[in-house]
Design a protein around this motif. Structure first.
Motif, mmCIF file in Angstrom:
data_model
loop_
_atom_site.group_PDB
_atom_site.id
_atom_site.type_symbol
_atom_site.label_atom_id
_atom_site.label_comp_id
_atom_site.label_asym_id
_atom_site.label_seq_id
_atom_site.Cartn_x
_atom_site.Cartn_y
_atom_site.Cartn_z
ATOM 1 N N LEU A 294 0.857 -1.181 0.000
ATOM 2 C CA LEU A 294 0.000 0.000 0.000
ATOM 3 C C LEU A 294 0.897 1.236 0.000
ATOM 4 O O LEU A 294 2.005 1.212 0.523
ATOM 5 N N LEU A 295 0.410 2.311 -0.603
ATOM 6 C CA LEU A 295 1.221 3.527 -0.725
ATOM 7 C C LEU A 295 1.229 4.284 0.604
ATOM 8 O O LEU A 295 0.254 4.938 0.970
ATOM 9 N N THR A 296 2.333 4.151 1.328
ATOM 10 C CA THR A 296 2.456 4.818 2.627
ATOM 11 C C THR A 296 3.724 5.659 2.655
ATOM 12 O O THR A 296 4.660 5.422 1.885
ATOM 13 N N ASN A 297 3.746 6.637 3.563
ATOM 14 C CA ASN A 297 4.940 7.467 3.701
ATOM 15 C C ASN A 297 5.942 6.799 4.651
ATOM 16 O O ASN A 297 5.700 5.686 5.122
ATOM 17 N N SER A 298 7.030 7.490 4.924
ATOM 18 C CA SER A 298 8.101 6.895 5.738
ATOM 19 C C SER A 298 7.654 6.623 7.176
ATOM 20 O O SER A 298 8.294 5.872 7.896
ATOM 21 N N ARG B 273 5.072 17.216 -5.651
ATOM 22 C CA ARG B 273 6.167 18.196 -5.510
ATOM 23 C C ARG B 273 6.499 18.434 -4.036
ATOM 24 O O ARG B 273 7.621 18.812 -3.692
ATOM 25 N N ASN B 274 5.506 18.165 -3.157
ATOM 26 C CA ASN B 274 5.672 18.481 -1.734
ATOM 27 C C ASN B 274 5.831 17.261 -0.830
ATOM 28 O O ASN B 274 5.693 17.381 0.388
ATOM 29 N N VAL B 275 6.094 16.085 -1.404
ATOM 30 C CA VAL B 275 6.262 14.907 -0.532
ATOM 31 C C VAL B 275 7.521 15.070 0.324
ATOM 32 O O VAL B 275 8.431 15.829 -0.022
ATOM 33 N N ASP B 276 7.567 14.355 1.431
ATOM 34 C CA ASP B 276 8.741 14.410 2.306
ATOM 35 C C ASP B 276 9.974 13.883 1.570
ATOM 36 O O ASP B 276 9.872 12.978 0.736
ATOM 37 N N GLU C 21 12.436 8.669 -3.176
ATOM 38 C CA GLU C 21 12.961 7.518 -3.923
ATOM 39 C C GLU C 21 11.909 6.422 -4.073
ATOM 40 O O GLU C 21 11.734 5.858 -5.156
ATOM 41 N N LYS C 22 11.186 6.143 -2.991
ATOM 42 C CA LYS C 22 10.141 5.111 -3.055
ATOM 43 C C LYS C 22 9.061 5.491 -4.066
ATOM 44 O O LYS C 22 8.625 4.644 -4.860
ATOM 45 N N CYS C 23 8.627 6.748 -4.048
ATOM 46 C CA CYS C 23 7.581 7.197 -4.971
ATOM 47 C C CYS C 23 8.063 7.140 -6.427
ATOM 48 O O CYS C 23 7.301 6.765 -7.319
ATOM 49 N N LEU C 24 9.315 7.508 -6.659
ATOM 50 C CA LEU C 24 9.871 7.423 -8.022
ATOM 51 C C LEU C 24 9.888 5.979 -8.517
ATOM 52 O O LEU C 24 9.589 5.704 -9.682
ATOM 53 N N ALA C 25 10.218 5.039 -7.619
ATOM 54 C CA ALA C 25 10.285 3.625 -8.003
ATOM 55 C C ALA C 25 8.900 3.058 -8.296
ATOM 56 O O ALA C 25 8.713 2.312 -9.261
ATOM 57 N N LEU C 26 7.917 3.435 -7.475
ATOM 58 C CA LEU C 26 6.583 2.842 -7.588
ATOM 59 C C LEU C 26 5.680 3.545 -8.590
ATOM 60 O O LEU C 26 4.838 2.910 -9.238
ATOM 61 N N LEU C 27 5.839 4.861 -8.752
ATOM 62 C CA LEU C 27 4.849 5.647 -9.494
ATOM 63 C C LEU C 27 5.354 6.175 -10.832
ATOM 64 O O LEU C 27 4.644 6.919 -11.510
ATOM 65 N N THR C 28 6.573 5.816 -11.222
ATOM 66 C CA THR C 28 7.078 6.220 -12.543
ATOM 67 C C THR C 28 7.743 5.006 -13.202
ATOM 68 O O THR C 28 7.966 3.985 -12.554
ATOM 69 N N PHE C 29 8.057 5.162 -14.482
ATOM 70 C CA PHE C 29 8.774 4.109 -15.209
ATOM 71 C C PHE C 29 10.253 4.470 -15.394
ATOM 72 O O PHE C 29 10.937 3.864 -16.216
ATOM 73 N N ARG D 259 19.706 7.600 -8.246
ATOM 74 C CA ARG D 259 20.481 8.854 -8.327
ATOM 75 C C ARG D 259 19.661 10.016 -7.765
ATOM 76 O O ARG D 259 20.136 10.789 -6.929
ATOM 77 N N LEU D 260 18.409 10.125 -8.213
ATOM 78 C CA LEU D 260 17.548 11.224 -7.764
ATOM 79 C C LEU D 260 17.227 11.092 -6.272
ATOM 80 O O LEU D 260 17.228 12.081 -5.537
ATOM 81 N N GLY D 261 16.976 9.851 -5.837
ATOM 82 C CA GLY D 261 16.661 9.628 -4.426
ATOM 83 C C GLY D 261 17.827 9.913 -3.504
ATOM 84 O O GLY D 261 17.639 10.182 -2.316
ATOM 85 N N GLY D 262 19.035 9.869 -4.049
ATOM 86 C CA GLY D 262 20.223 10.090 -3.236
ATOM 87 C C GLY D 262 20.656 11.551 -3.140
ATOM 88 O O GLY D 262 21.614 11.869 -2.436
#
Length: 406
Positions: free
Chosen positions: A220-224, A254-257, A262-270, A278-281
Motif C-alpha cells: 500500500l502507498l504509505t509514507n516513511s 512536488r511536496n512529498v517528504d 525515492e520510493k515514490c519514483l520507483a513505484l509511481l514512474t517508469f 540517483r535522484l533519491g540520493g
C-alpha cells in the motif's frame, strides 16, 4: 531477459505471494493471464488504485495478459476490508455510471487492443446467480471459522459485521474461479488489504478444478512514517482532473517528504532504477529537483504531457519567480459576488470543500489572501482584493488558486 517478478521486487511493489518460487518460475516461462479488480464505489479511481495499475502495466509490458475486472456485482455488497463501518449502498444507476467512468480511466494505462488485455464486469455473472445453488456449490468450500480470522473482517467484527458483507469473500473468490474458467486466468494481483479475499479465490480454484492458482499483493502507498499517502485538504487524490486538478495533483508530489521521494519514483514512474537511485540520493536543496521530476512524471502518466507541462509552469510561476500565472488553477467570479463572505466565495468556486474546512484553515493560520493571513472567519472579499483583476488564495504552505474578477 529480466523476469518481471525481479522488476516488481526491485521497484518495491511486492508485499505478499502465495508461492514465491512457483510464481517467479511461471512468470519467466509462460504468458500468464492475471486479473485485478476495481469496485466502482466512485466515478473515478484515486491514487490508491494507481499502484495496482502500475503493477498491471509492468506485467503487460513483460508480455503477460491483464484482465481489468470492474466490480459492478461485488460493489452491490461492499468490501468490508479496511472499513470500520458498512459501506454506503449505491443505486444500480450510480454503479453503472461509475463503472463506465472507471473503464475509460483504465484504458489510459492498459492497452486493450488485439486481445492484449481484457475488460470485464462481474455483474455479468454475479447478478444471474441462483442463491441456493451458489451456496451449495461455492459456500460449501468456505470455513466460517477460517473466514472470521481474516484481517478484512476483524475490524468490522468490533462494530458488527452484516451477513451481506460476509458474502463478499465468497463473491470475490467466485470471480477468480469464473475468470479461470473463461480466460485461463491463474493469478490475481491487488492491494495488500485484499490478501484474505485473494487467498480464498486461489483456494477455491484448487478445490473446484484441482489446478494451481496464485495470488500476489502490492504494497500500500504509505509514507516513511507508515501513514497512507494520497489524502489532501479536499479528500482523496483522484485521477479524474475534474475532482483533483492536474496542478493540485502535481503539487502533491512536488511536496512529498524528502524520505519518500525515492520510493515514490520507483513505484509511481517508469524511470530506470539507476535514475531513481540517483535522484533519491540527492541531498539538501538538490532533492527539490528530484521532487520536480517525480511530480512531472506522475502527472504525465495520469493527465498527459501537456497537463504536466502546464502544472510545472504554474508551479514555477508561483515559486520560481516566474510571471506567467495562466496555468495556476483559476476560478472566475462576477462583480455581483463581491462584498460577500470570503468563505462563501471559496466554497462556490470549489477552492475549499466546505465552510467548516475554511474555518478550520483560518483557525490554524493556513489561509492567505494575496499573501496576507486571513484571521477573521467572517472576512469579506472586496474589489480592493483584486490586484490587476485577480486575487491569489493560498491554502497551507503551497496550495495556490487564482480568482479572476470578470
Amino acid at each position: 531477459m529480466t523476469n518481471v517478478y525481479d522488476i516488481l521486487l526491485e521497484r518495491g511493489y511486492i508485499k505478499q505471494t502465495t508461492h514465491e518460487d512457483e510464481i517467479k518460475e511461471l512468470l519467466a516461462k509462460e504468458k500468464v493471464t492475471f486479473y485485478i479488480g476495481f469496485d466502482p464505489t466512485a466515478d473515478s479511481l484515486h491514487i490508491g488504485h494507481f499502484l495496482p495499475l502500475m503493477m498491471m502495466s509492468h506485467m503487460q509490458k513483460a508480455g503477460h495478459r491483464p484482465i481489468a475486472l470492474v466490480g459492478g456485482g461485488t460493489v452491490m455488497v461492499g468490501d468490508p476490508s479496511g472499513k470500520t463501518d458498512m459501506r454506503k449502498m449505491l443505486t444500480i444507476e450510480s454503479i453503472n455510471e461509475n463503472a463506465e467512468a472507471i473503464k475509460k480511466q483504465l484504458s489510459r494505462f492498459i492497452d486493450f487492443s488485439n486481445d492484449k488485455a481484457i475488460m470485464v464486469n462481474n455483474a455479468d455473472w454475479l447478478l444471474k446467480l441462483n442463491y441456493v445453488e451458489f451456496i451449495r456449490d461455492i459456500g460449501v468450500h468456505f470455513s466460517v471459522n477460517k473466514m472470521l480470522t481474516a484481517e478484512c473482517f476483524k475490524q468490522r467484527l468490533e462494530k458488527g459485521l452484516s451477513f451481506l458483507e460476509f458474502n463478499y469473500m465468497l463473491m470475490q473468490g467466485y470471480d477468480f474461479l469464473e475468470l479461470y474458467k473463461r480466460y485461463g486466468c491463474t493469478m490475481q494481483l491487488g492491494g495488500d488489504d485484499q490478501w484474505s479475499n485473494m487467498l480464498a479465490g486461489a483456494d477455491l480454484i484448487r478445490r473446484k478444478e484441482g489446478k494451481p492458482a496464485f495470488a500476489m499483493t502490492c504494497t500500500l502507498l504509505t509514507n516513511s512514517e507508515g501513514m497512507k499517502m494520497g489524502k489532501t485538504v479536499n479528500g482523496a487524490l483522484w485521477l479524474d482532473k475534474e475532482k483533483t486538478t492536474p496542478y493540485e495533483f502535481y503539487q502533491y508530489w512536488r511536496n512529498v517528504d524528502d524520505a519518500d521521494v525515492e520510493k515514490c519514483l520507483a513505484l509511481l514512474t517508469f524511470l530506470p532504477m539507476e535514475e531513481v537511485r540517483r535522484l533519491g540520493g540527492l541531498q539538501g536543496s538538490e532533492i527539490n529537483e528530484a521532487k520536480k521530476v517525480l511530480a512531472y512524471e506522475v502527472t504525465k502518466l495520469i493527465h498527459g504531457e501537456e497537463e504536466a507541462q502546464k502544472a510545472s509552469a504554474a508551479a514555477e510561476a508561483l515559486f520560481g519567480g516566474g510571471k506567467d500565472m495562466s496555468n495556476v488553477p483559476t476560478s472566475y467570479i462576477t462583480k455581483a459576488q463581491l462584498n460577500a463572505s470570503l468563505l462563501d466565495v471559496l466554497v462556490e468556486t470549489k477552492i475549499i470543500p466546505s465552510k467548516a474546512e475554511g474555518k478550520r484553515l483560518i483557525q490554524q493560520g493556513g489561509l492567505n489572501l494575496n499573501d496576507n493571513k486571513v484571521t477573521d472567519i467572517n472576512a469579506i472579499i472586496t474589489k480592493e482584493d483584486f490586484l490587476d483583476g485577480s486575487a491569489i488564495i493560498r491554502r497551507g504552505k503551497k496550495n495556490y488558486n487564482r480568482i479572476v474578477l470578470e
